[in-house]
Scaffold this motif. Structure first.
Motif, PDB file in Angstrom:
ATOM      1  N   VAL A 118       0.838  -1.203   0.000  1.00  0.00           N
ATOM      2  CA  VAL A 118       0.000   0.000   0.000  1.00  0.00           C
ATOM      3  C   VAL A 118       0.871   1.249   0.000  1.00  0.00           C
ATOM      4  O   VAL A 118       0.643   2.199  -0.757  1.00  0.00           O
ATOM      5  CB  VAL A 118      -0.940   0.006   1.221  1.00  0.00           C
ATOM      6  N   THR A 121       2.581   1.762  -3.380  1.00  0.00           N
ATOM      7  CA  THR A 121       1.616   2.158  -4.401  1.00  0.00           C
ATOM      8  C   THR A 121       1.217   3.623  -4.248  1.00  0.00           C
ATOM      9  O   THR A 121       1.171   4.378  -5.234  1.00  0.00           O
ATOM     10  CB  THR A 121       0.357   1.268  -4.333  1.00  0.00           C
ATOM     11  N   MET A 165      -3.757  -3.565  -5.396  1.00  0.00           N
ATOM     12  CA  MET A 165      -2.750  -2.516  -5.476  1.00  0.00           C
ATOM     13  C   MET A 165      -2.065  -2.516  -6.848  1.00  0.00           C
ATOM     14  O   MET A 165      -1.752  -1.465  -7.396  1.00  0.00           O
ATOM     15  CB  MET A 165      -1.706  -2.699  -4.373  1.00  0.00           C
ATOM     16  N   ILE A 241      -8.209   0.890  -1.084  1.00  0.00           N
ATOM     17  CA  ILE A 241      -7.027   1.172  -0.263  1.00  0.00           C
ATOM     18  C   ILE A 241      -7.331   0.991   1.221  1.00  0.00           C
ATOM     19  O   ILE A 241      -6.573   0.360   1.962  1.00  0.00           O
ATOM     20  CB  ILE A 241      -6.519   2.598  -0.542  1.00  0.00           C
ATOM     21  N   THR A 244      -7.720  -2.650   2.133  1.00  0.00           N
ATOM     22  CA  THR A 244      -6.416  -3.318   2.101  1.00  0.00           C
ATOM     23  C   THR A 244      -5.659  -3.075   3.390  1.00  0.00           C
ATOM     24  O   THR A 244      -5.076  -4.000   3.981  1.00  0.00           O
ATOM     25  CB  THR A 244      -5.581  -2.811   0.912  1.00  0.00           C
TER      26      THR A 244
END
Length: 253
Positions: A118, A121, A165, A241, A244
């Protein structure tokens, strides 16, 4: 195949958690990739860890079929083909790891990796916005994300956040994102069946649990299809996001 746990020992709270998890499986396949990690957590909280992985796998495959029905024409095949070698390598590593590592160690390791994914990204997207550069999603990114995705899907059915991602970094629109993810997980999850069977992860009780939870997956899939057609790109990306991160933190905890 073992007989597994006694279904009669599951109380109302356990069945409620399993039903909610099955509902989430359906929604995650047709609207919110990454939410499936929450289902992983719920199944592991109710069932023995390794048995929960195999039991959930069959429900995920049912969800995959609905995702293909809804988004099969939207896949970006070039992205999928780049992932194949790395994903296969990751699955083999996952099989070897499952044979020797403890559940707690595996989950925490995956949690750390997801948080790193994360962070990387978001950093890449920030750099792309400020430097007007494309976010890389070529061979190197495919190798890294693909290997990690294959490993996490084999070990804990937790590749949803990883691959989310990757597809997010490639800036896929919502339907291209969902279509590519649908084909990816349909193929990968079916390919995991012989490995899981070879490790003795399936059980008779697990199959009965899947049968009883099937309606919840179907309801979730249709609900997700309804939501996806009404969700903006920005909201979609933020949900992916956040979920995640939540899934990664759970695995760490």
């Amino acid at each position: 195949m073992s007989t597994g746990i006694d279904i009669a020992t599951l109380g109302p709270l356990s069945w409620t958690l399993l039903a909610v998890a099955a509902l989430i499986v359906g929604v995650s396949k047709t609207a919110v990739p990454g939410a499936g990690t929450l289902a992983v957590a719920m199944f592991a909280a109710v069932l023995p860890a390794k048995e929960s992985t195999a039991t959930l796998l069959l429900l995920l495959i049912v969800g995959d079929m609905f995702a293909l029905w809804a988004y099969r024409r939207h896949a970006v095949w070039s992205a999928l083909l780049r992932l194949v070698p790395a994903v296969l390598a990751g699955i083999v590593l996952g099989v070897l790891f499952l044979a020797f590592a403890s559940d707690a160690w595996v989950r925490r390791g995956i949690g750390v990796l997801l948080l790193l994914v994360v962070a990387v990204t978001l950093w890449r997207r920030w750099r792309a916005r400020h430097r007007e550069a494309d976010v890389p999603s070529g061979p190197v990114a495919a190798a890294v994300y693909g290997t990690l995705g294959g490993f996490t899907t084999m070990v804990a059915n937790a590749a949803g956040p990883v691959m989310s991602m990757y597809f997010l970094a490639a800036r896929f629109p919502v339907h291209a994102f969902l279509g590519t993810a649908a084909w990816f997980f349909a193929v990968v999850n079916v390919s995991k069946i012989p490995f899981a069977a070879g490790l003795g992860l399936f059980s008779v009780s697990g199959l009965w649990i899947d049968l009883l939870l099937l309606p919840a997956v179907l309801v979730g899939a249709f609900t997700g299809r309804f939501l996806a057609s009404r969700m903006s790109q920005r909201v979609f990306e933020r949900i992916v996001i956040v979920l995640t991160v939540v899934g990664a933190l759970y695995l760490l905890w």
